[in-house]
Design an enzyme around this catalytic site. Sequence first.
Site, PDB file in Angstrom:
ATOM      1  N   LYS A  65       0.715  -1.354   0.066  1.00 48.00           N
ATOM      2  CA  LYS A  65      -0.122   0.011  -0.091  1.00 48.00           C
ATOM      3  C   LYS A  65       0.938   1.178   0.064  1.00 48.00           C
ATOM      4  CE  LYS A  65      -4.279  -1.608   2.187  1.00 48.00           C
ATOM      5  NZ  LYS A  65      -5.162  -1.538   3.158  1.00 48.00           N
ATOM      6  N   ASP A 101     -10.000   3.302   2.059  1.00 44.41           N
ATOM      7  CA  ASP A 101     -10.192   2.504   3.566  1.00 44.41           C
ATOM      8  C   ASP A 101     -10.885   3.378   4.663  1.00 44.41           C
ATOM      9  OD1 ASP A 101      -9.112  -0.156   3.052  1.00 44.41           O
ATOM     10  OD2 ASP A 101      -7.021   0.688   3.510  1.00 44.41           O
TER      11      ASP A 101
HETATM   12  P1  NAP Z   1      -0.815  -2.566  11.749  1.00 44.98           P
HETATM   13  O1  NAP Z   1      -0.236  -1.395  10.997  1.00 44.98           O
HETATM   14  O2  NAP Z   1       0.121  -3.477  11.980  1.00 44.98           O
HETATM   15  O3  NAP Z   1      -1.003  -1.776  13.202  1.00 44.98           O
HETATM   16  C1  NAP Z   1      -1.595  -2.824  14.199  1.00 44.98           C
HETATM   17  C2  NAP Z   1      -2.228  -2.217  15.662  1.00 44.98           C
HETATM   18  O4  NAP Z   1      -2.522  -3.236  16.718  1.00 44.98           O
HETATM   19  C3  NAP Z   1      -1.097  -1.081  16.262  1.00 44.98           C
HETATM   20  O5  NAP Z   1      -1.781   0.025  16.972  1.00 44.98           O
HETATM   21  C4  NAP Z   1      -0.493  -2.054  17.382  1.00 44.98           C
HETATM   22  O6  NAP Z   1       0.139  -1.468  18.538  1.00 44.98           O
HETATM   23  C5  NAP Z   1      -1.848  -2.835  17.681  1.00 44.98           C
HETATM   24  N1  NAP Z   1      -1.407  -4.185  18.132  1.00 44.98           N
HETATM   25  C6  NAP Z   1      -0.986  -5.380  17.698  1.00 44.98           C
HETATM   26  N2  NAP Z   1      -0.747  -6.132  18.438  1.00 44.98           N
HETATM   27  C7  NAP Z   1      -1.111  -5.727  19.787  1.00 44.98           C
HETATM   28  C8  NAP Z   1      -0.955  -6.118  21.037  1.00 44.98           C
HETATM   29  N3  NAP Z   1      -0.283  -7.510  21.444  1.00 44.98           N
HETATM   30  N4  NAP Z   1      -1.013  -5.364  22.201  1.00 44.98           N
HETATM   31  C9  NAP Z   1      -1.444  -4.080  21.817  1.00 44.98           C
HETATM   32  N5  NAP Z   1      -1.738  -3.766  20.665  1.00 44.98           N
HETATM   33  C10 NAP Z   1      -1.393  -4.355  19.682  1.00 44.98           C
HETATM   34  O7  NAP Z   1      -1.995  -3.030  11.239  1.00 44.98           O
HETATM   35  P2  NAP Z   1      -3.205  -2.618  10.426  1.00 44.98           P
HETATM   36  O8  NAP Z   1      -2.800  -2.749   9.022  1.00 44.98           O
HETATM   37  O9  NAP Z   1      -3.722  -1.244  11.053  1.00 44.98           O
HETATM   38  O10 NAP Z   1      -4.515  -3.481  10.897  1.00 44.98           O
HETATM   39  C11 NAP Z   1      -5.022  -3.558  11.903  1.00 44.98           C
HETATM   40  C12 NAP Z   1      -6.582  -4.480  12.084  1.00 44.98           C
HETATM   41  O11 NAP Z   1      -7.397  -3.961  11.251  1.00 44.98           O
HETATM   42  C13 NAP Z   1      -6.139  -5.924  11.560  1.00 44.98           C
HETATM   43  O12 NAP Z   1      -6.784  -6.772  12.332  1.00 44.98           O
HETATM   44  C14 NAP Z   1      -6.806  -5.828  10.174  1.00 44.98           C
HETATM   45  O13 NAP Z   1      -7.210  -7.148   9.560  1.00 44.98           O
HETATM   46  C15 NAP Z   1      -7.788  -4.770  10.370  1.00 44.98           C
HETATM   47  N6  NAP Z   1      -8.452  -4.178   9.166  1.00 44.98           N
HETATM   48  C16 NAP Z   1      -9.584  -4.262   8.741  1.00 44.98           C
HETATM   49  C17 NAP Z   1      -9.903  -3.616   7.550  1.00 44.98           C
HETATM   50  C18 NAP Z   1     -11.447  -3.555   7.032  1.00 44.98           C
HETATM   51  O14 NAP Z   1     -11.698  -3.201   5.925  1.00 44.98           O
HETATM   52  N7  NAP Z   1     -12.355  -4.098   7.885  1.00 44.98           N
HETATM   53  C19 NAP Z   1      -8.788  -2.702   6.735  1.00 44.98           C
HETATM   54  C20 NAP Z   1      -7.791  -2.917   7.192  1.00 44.98           C
HETATM   55  C21 NAP Z   1      -7.245  -3.324   8.421  1.00 44.98           C
HETATM   56  P3  NAP Z   1       1.459  -0.906  18.497  1.00 44.98           P
HETATM   57  O15 NAP Z   1       1.855   0.363  17.836  1.00 44.98           O
HETATM   58  O16 NAP Z   1       1.887  -0.565  20.037  1.00 44.98           O
HETATM   59  O17 NAP Z   1       2.466  -1.856  17.894  1.00 44.98           O
END
Ligand code: NAP
Length: 287
Positions: A65, A101
């Site tokens: 992305k 998004d």
């Molecule tokens: P990302 O960039 O990797 O961000 C992950 C986030 O989760 C960060 O804020 C991270 O905190 C936090 N996190 C992960 N593990 C954690 C833990 N064990 N304890 C506390 N905080 C934790 O991922 P992303 O791309 O934003 O995606 C996040 C979620 O959104 C995923 O589940 C994805 O499937 C979903 N999503 C859904 C859609 C949709 O269309 N519905 C679209 C995009 C994403 P830190 O900063 O502290 O690491």
Amino acid sequence: MKLYGVIGDPIAHSLSPVMQGRAFDEMGIKAHYHPFHIKGQDLEIAIKGMKAIGVEGFNVTIPHKTAVIPFLDSIDPLAKAIGAVNTVIRENNRWIGYNTDGEGFTEALQAEWKENLQDEQVLMIGAGGAAKAVFYTLLSKGIHHIDICNRTMERAKKLIKDCPYKGHSTALTLTEAEEKLSQYSLIIQTTSIGMYPEVSQSPLSLEQLNPNAFVSDIIYNPFETTFLKAAKKRGAKTQNGLGMFVYQGALAFEKWTGQSPNIQRMTETVMEQLGGNVCLPENKNAF
Ligand code: NAP
């Protein structure tokens, strides 16, 4: 026959080909939507190649992305601010990048909750890629009061500091957010906590939740996370991430074709797909 697709690595799991393919069929548009498995080192040549073979537009998913941006001819201001593109259209033989998004999230929220979000007191949990798209989009629409809590505080602070749209936002620790929770009318959960297979996990305690608040979790596998179950138990209305996924796809479809697909049919298509290979709640219609 027009050609569209999605690029990512991996890509086999993507729900977009079936969702978009059926939308094209239903709208009577002769088009094929293909999942392209593209490795990072092949990204530049793949983007050039897609132009050469006549691809009309494509979606971009993890991990490309941000990496795709230098290979596009132009980028929409919101996508530029977010620093990530998930939709590319072809205009006068130029690739133009967009990010649908955050817009998809907003449209799903408006459809499932309420149209006017201006005066809401919002808490967003998480500061990753999806959080950035949601936060920047909401601020770009004039929703000013959005606090962010995240495990890594620095990331929440940076997200607020880097945002080009004005707002009144404070970065909070998870504990601070728990203590202030009753002040918020909208809570948006954007972390990956609670996603399959770690379904019992929850990002923070909802003990102080205002029962009149609306709680949204952008995860859709499972359909109802432990976090959403807890919010519902406290009387709050809830929403999962299926709507965000469908609307971001519908917005891409509109950019490519100028036509609005049937959201209900797209949702049903995705649910059919998810039914076969994800952890389902007892009530499939719970979302
Ligand atoms: P990302 O960039 O990797 O961000 C992950 C986030 O989760 C960060 O804020 C991270 O905190 C936090 N996190 C992960 N593990 C954690 C833990 N064990 N304890 C506390 N905080 C934790 O991922 P992303 O791309 O934003 O995606 C996040 C979620 O959104 C995923 O589940 C994805 O499937 C979903 N999503 C859904 C859609 C949709 O269309 N519905 C679209 C995009 C994403 P830190 O900063 O502290 O690491």
